[in-house]
Scaffold this active site. Structure first.
Site, PDB file in Angstrom:
ATOM      1  N   ASN A 187       0.818  -1.210   0.000  1.00  0.00           N
ATOM      2  CA  ASN A 187       0.000   0.000   0.000  1.00  0.00           C
ATOM      3  C   ASN A 187       0.852   1.261   0.000  1.00  0.00           C
ATOM      4  O   ASN A 187       0.589   2.209  -0.751  1.00  0.00           O
ATOM      5  CB  ASN A 187      -0.926   0.000   1.220  1.00  0.00           C
ATOM      6  CG  ASN A 187      -2.184  -0.822   0.997  1.00  0.00           C
ATOM      7  OD1 ASN A 187      -2.654  -0.960  -0.129  1.00  0.00           O
ATOM      8  ND2 ASN A 187      -2.731  -1.368   2.067  1.00  0.00           N
ATOM      9  N   GLU A 222      -6.308  -7.452   5.432  1.00  0.00           N
ATOM     10  CA  GLU A 222      -5.510  -8.413   4.674  1.00  0.00           C
ATOM     11  C   GLU A 222      -5.572  -9.814   5.286  1.00  0.00           C
ATOM     12  O   GLU A 222      -4.736 -10.670   4.994  1.00  0.00           O
ATOM     13  CB  GLU A 222      -4.049  -7.949   4.593  1.00  0.00           C
ATOM     14  CG  GLU A 222      -3.294  -7.925   5.900  1.00  0.00           C
ATOM     15  CD  GLU A 222      -3.402  -6.601   6.648  1.00  0.00           C
ATOM     16  OE1 GLU A 222      -2.438  -6.251   7.363  1.00  0.00           O
ATOM     17  OE2 GLU A 222      -4.428  -5.914   6.529  1.00  0.00           O
TER      18      GLU A 222
END
Length: 308
Positions: A187, A222
Site C-alpha cells: 500500500n 488483509e
C-alpha cells in the site's frame, strides 16, 4: 377387501394434500417427498429421495439473503434440539426461478430419540422472483464487495454450523487463519489500488480450488479465514501448505507492468469438542502470528501429524 395399514393410510393422506411435505433423517437425507412438494417445486420424488438437502438444488435462502443450507438450516437445528421452527424462505424452482415459501419444521422421535425432521411448506405468495435478483441479495449480504469472497458474517455463520455438525456427528474440520505478508509495504510503496489488486488476485487464485463443502473468505483487511472438512488430522497442514504455495506462486502485475510477488503467513488448527467459534479463531490467529515470527511465508500448526 385388502386391509390398509396405518402407514399406508398416513402416506396416502400426506401425498394428497396441497402443501409440500418432506422428511429427512438425522443426516438430512431426504427419505420422503410428497406430491404437493412436486407441484410446488417442480422436482419429482424420484429426483429428490436419497439426496442430502444441500444436494437437492432447492438452495434455500432466507429473506435476508442467507444461504440456509450452509449457515442456518432449520432442519439441521431441529434435528439437534427438537424445537419446531417456522421460516420465510425462497427456494429455487426446477425451472430456475425463485418462489417464496412459508416452512415449518417438526422433529420426529422414535422411543424418545430424534431420528429426523419433517418440513411442511406452502406458497407464501403467488409471485415468482427472478433467481438473479435473489442471488444478488445474497451476494450483497454475505460476500465482500472487493474480493467477492465470503465476508466475515458469512464465515462466522458457517463456522457455527460446522462446529454444531462436528459436536453432533463428529465431522472434523480444519480452520486456517492467513495474513498477507508486508501488506502495508504494498500500500505504501505502490498505492492502495495495488493493495486492492493483491487482495483480488489472491481471491481469484484460491476461490477456484475450494470444494463446495468448504469455505474461504475475507476476515477483514488483509486477513483471510478458511474452513475445510477433513477426514484425517494431517490433512489440515496439507491444505494450509497448498494454499500457502498457491499464493506464493501468484504474480500480481501493476499498471506499469511490474510483477510483484506475494506471500502469506498461515496458522492452522482443527476442531475440538469444547470449542466455541471464538476459541478456534483465536487458536488459529495465534498460530498465524507464530508464522510471522518464524520468518513469514510459513505454516504453523498445532495439529498432530498422526494419521487419525
Amino acid at each position: 377387501m385388502e386391509k390398509v395399514t396405518n402407514e399406508e393410510l398416513y402416506l396416502s393422506i400426506l401425498n394428497n394434500i396441497q402443501d409440500g411435505v418432506y422428511y429427512v433423517d438425522i443426516h438430512r437425507k431426504i427419505k420422503f417427498w410428497n406430491k404437493g412438494a412436486e407441484q410446488i417445486t417442480g422436482y419429482r420424488a424420484d429426483e429428490m429421495v436419497g439426496l442430502h438437502c444441500p444436494e437437492s438444488g432447492l438452495n434455500h435462502i432466507d429473506e435476508f439473503g442467507n444461504h440456509l443450507c450452509v449457515t442456518g438450516c432449520p432442519l439441521f437445528a431441529t434435528n439437534i434440539d427438537g424445537v419446531v421452527r417456522t421460516e420465510k424462505v425462497f427456494v429455487r424452482h426446477k425451472n430456475g426461478f425463485r418462489i417464496p415459501l412459508l416452512t415449518t419444521v417438526y422433529p420426529i422421535r422414535e422411543n424418545g430419540v430424534i431420528v429426523g425432521s419433517v418440513e411442511v411448506f406452502t406458497r407464501n405468495s403467488p409471485k415468482v422472483y427472478d433467481d438473479n435478483l435473489i442471488e444478488n441479495l445474497s451476494e450483497k449480504a454475505m460476500h465482500d464487495s472487493l474480493t467477492r469472497l465470503p465476508n466475515r458474517a458469512y464465515l462466522e455463520s458457517f463456522l457455527q454450523y460446522k462446529l454444531s455438525e462436528y459436536q453432533r456427528f463428529g465431522k472434523r474440520f480444519a480452520l486456517l487463519f492467513a495474513d498477507i505478508d508486508h501488506f502495508r509495504v504494498f500500500n505504501n510503496t505502490y498505492g492502495h489500488d495495488v493493495g486492492d489488486l493483491v487482495l483480488t488476485d489472491i481471491a481469484k487464485s484460491i476461490m477456484h480450488t475450494i470444494r463446495k463443502e468448504d469455505m474461504f473468505g475475507r476476515w477483514g483487511g488483509e486477513e483471510f479465514v478458511g474452513i475445510f472438512s477433513i477426514n484425517r488430522n494431517y490433512e489440515a497442514s496439507v491444505i494450509a501448505e497448498q494454499l500457502r504455495h498457491l499464493v506464493e506462486n501468484t504474480v500480481v502485475t501493476n499498471s506499469d507492468g511490474q510483477e510483484l510477488k506475494v506471500t502469506i503467513s498461515v496458522g492452522v488448527t482443527i476442531s475440538r469438542h469444547q470449542d466455541t467459534p471464538d476459541d478456534i479463531i483465536k487458536r488459529a490467529d495465534s498460530l498465524m502470528y507464530q508464522s510471522k515470527h518464524n520468518g513469514r511465508n510459513v505454516v504453523s500448526s498445532d495439529v498432530s501429524a498422526e494419521n487419525v
